[in-house]
Design a protein around this motif. Structure first.
Motif, PDB file in Angstrom:
ATOM      1  N   VAL A 182       0.848  -1.186   0.000  1.00  0.00           N
ATOM      2  CA  VAL A 182       0.000   0.000   0.000  1.00  0.00           C
ATOM      3  C   VAL A 182       0.887   1.240   0.000  1.00  0.00           C
ATOM      4  O   VAL A 182       1.942   1.259   0.644  1.00  0.00           O
ATOM      5  N   MET A 183       0.476   2.251  -0.751  1.00  0.00           N
ATOM      6  CA  MET A 183       1.180   3.533  -0.821  1.00  0.00           C
ATOM      7  C   MET A 183       0.370   4.580  -0.070  1.00  0.00           C
ATOM      8  O   MET A 183      -0.837   4.702  -0.276  1.00  0.00           O
ATOM      9  N   ILE A 184       1.036   5.342   0.791  1.00  0.00           N
ATOM     10  CA  ILE A 184       0.399   6.425   1.532  1.00  0.00           C
ATOM     11  C   ILE A 184       1.092   7.727   1.155  1.00  0.00           C
ATOM     12  O   ILE A 184       2.309   7.860   1.320  1.00  0.00           O
ATOM     13  N   GLY A 185       0.331   8.690   0.629  1.00  0.00           N
ATOM     14  CA  GLY A 185       0.935   9.956   0.231  1.00  0.00           C
ATOM     15  C   GLY A 185      -0.085  11.054   0.077  1.00  0.00           C
ATOM     16  O   GLY A 185      -1.291  10.816   0.017  1.00  0.00           O
ATOM     17  N   ASP A 186       0.415  12.298   0.000  1.00  0.00           N
ATOM     18  CA  ASP A 186      -0.470  13.471  -0.023  1.00  0.00           C
ATOM     19  C   ASP A 186      -0.737  13.981  -1.428  1.00  0.00           C
ATOM     20  O   ASP A 186      -1.643  14.798  -1.612  1.00  0.00           O
ATOM     21  N   ASN A 187       0.055  13.556  -2.406  1.00  0.00           N
ATOM     22  CA  ASN A 187      -0.140  14.061  -3.763  1.00  0.00           C
ATOM     23  C   ASN A 187      -0.959  13.052  -4.554  1.00  0.00           C
ATOM     24  O   ASN A 187      -0.510  11.930  -4.799  1.00  0.00           O
ATOM     25  N   ILE A 203      -3.668   4.793   0.061  1.00  0.00           N
ATOM     26  CA  ILE A 203      -4.361   5.580   1.076  1.00  0.00           C
ATOM     27  C   ILE A 203      -3.954   7.028   0.864  1.00  0.00           C
ATOM     28  O   ILE A 203      -2.776   7.378   0.989  1.00  0.00           O
ATOM     29  N   TYR A 204      -4.927   7.845   0.512  1.00  0.00           N
ATOM     30  CA  TYR A 204      -4.667   9.262   0.244  1.00  0.00           C
ATOM     31  C   TYR A 204      -4.622  10.037   1.550  1.00  0.00           C
ATOM     32  O   TYR A 204      -5.592  10.062   2.305  1.00  0.00           O
ATOM     33  N   PHE A 205      -3.472  10.654   1.829  1.00  0.00           N
ATOM     34  CA  PHE A 205      -3.330  11.486   3.026  1.00  0.00           C
ATOM     35  C   PHE A 205      -3.746  12.906   2.659  1.00  0.00           C
ATOM     36  O   PHE A 205      -3.015  13.619   1.981  1.00  0.00           O
TER      37      PHE A 205
END
Length: 229
Positions: A182-187, A203-205
């Motif tokens: 899973v990738m978690i990031g703000d962009n 997961i969109y931060f």
């Protein structure tokens, strides 16, 4: 909604774990004093933040070089404020900014708690478009480097998120499978669309509380990460 069968968690760094806005502001405050720049910091940041965002967007799209980004974002900001500086002075500020930025080590709220929680359950990694010489220092000085088994930067990969090659390289280094990652990031474009296109869960931060994206897992505080993992 809990994600099942996840083994590896990939994080973006800036604006996701590392408090870029706060650390950047502290850096400018310091280097302005160091270089006797008399300018209202809040007014400068009001102009600089969107200018910097645009330069990074263009950098991701290979429209500007690393050097142009570092210099141009400052030159454009000072010009917009009608504050006259020589090219030499702007170059000095640009170098000082990179030199001192990693000296500040504030994390976003919930970041450390999330890392403590996740590190007991998963293997953790970083995928970042930031510069090699700065990103490792940021993590070391913020005392979070030990949480991550691998770190993949865009300079190392030769491409920037959302290009699939950077995700391919990162997963290969981590010996991870997309379906179990899973990738978690703000962009949204770089982190979420880029990772999803390569087969990772995402997961969109929602760092800026935009709340404009539908049909994706998202959160605005990393303390809530246990909702998904």
């Amino acid at each position: 909604m809990k994600l099942n069968n996840i083994e590896d968690v990939f994080f973006d760094l800036d604006h996701t774990l590392w408090d870029f806005d706060k650390n950047s502001a502290l850096t400018f405050e310091y280097i302005f004093k160091l270089n006797s720049i008399e300018i209202d910091l809040s007014k400068f940041l009001e102009v600089y933040v969107p200018v910097n965002f645009k330069y990074w967007e263009n950098y991701r799209k290979n429209l500007v070089s690393k050097e142009k980004l570092r210099y141009g974002r400052l030159k454009d900001s000072f010009e917009a404020l009608s504050y006259n500086l020589s090219d030499k002075d702007i170059a000095k500020l640009s170098n000082d900014y990179i030199l001192y930025l990693s000296e500040y080590n504030h994390l976003l709220e919930g970041g450390l708690e999330a890392l403590d929680y996740l590190s007991d359950k998963y293997k953790l990694h970083i995928i970042t478009n930031g510069f090699d010489e700065v990103q490792h220092k940021k993590m070391k000085n913020a005392n979070i480097l030990n949480y991550f088994e691998t770190i993949t930067t865009s300079e190392e990969a030769g491409v920037k998120k959302p290009h699939p090659t950077i995700f391919e390289m990162s997963l290969k280094k981590a010996k991870a499978l997309p379906a179990k990652s899973v990738m978690i990031g703000d962009n949204y474009e770089a982190d979420i669309e880029g990772a999803a296109a390569f087969g990772l869960h995402t997961i969109y931060f929602d760092y800026y509380n935009k709340s404009v994206y539908n049909n994706v897992l998202g959160l605005n505080n990393l303390k809530k990460i246990n909702q998904f993992l």
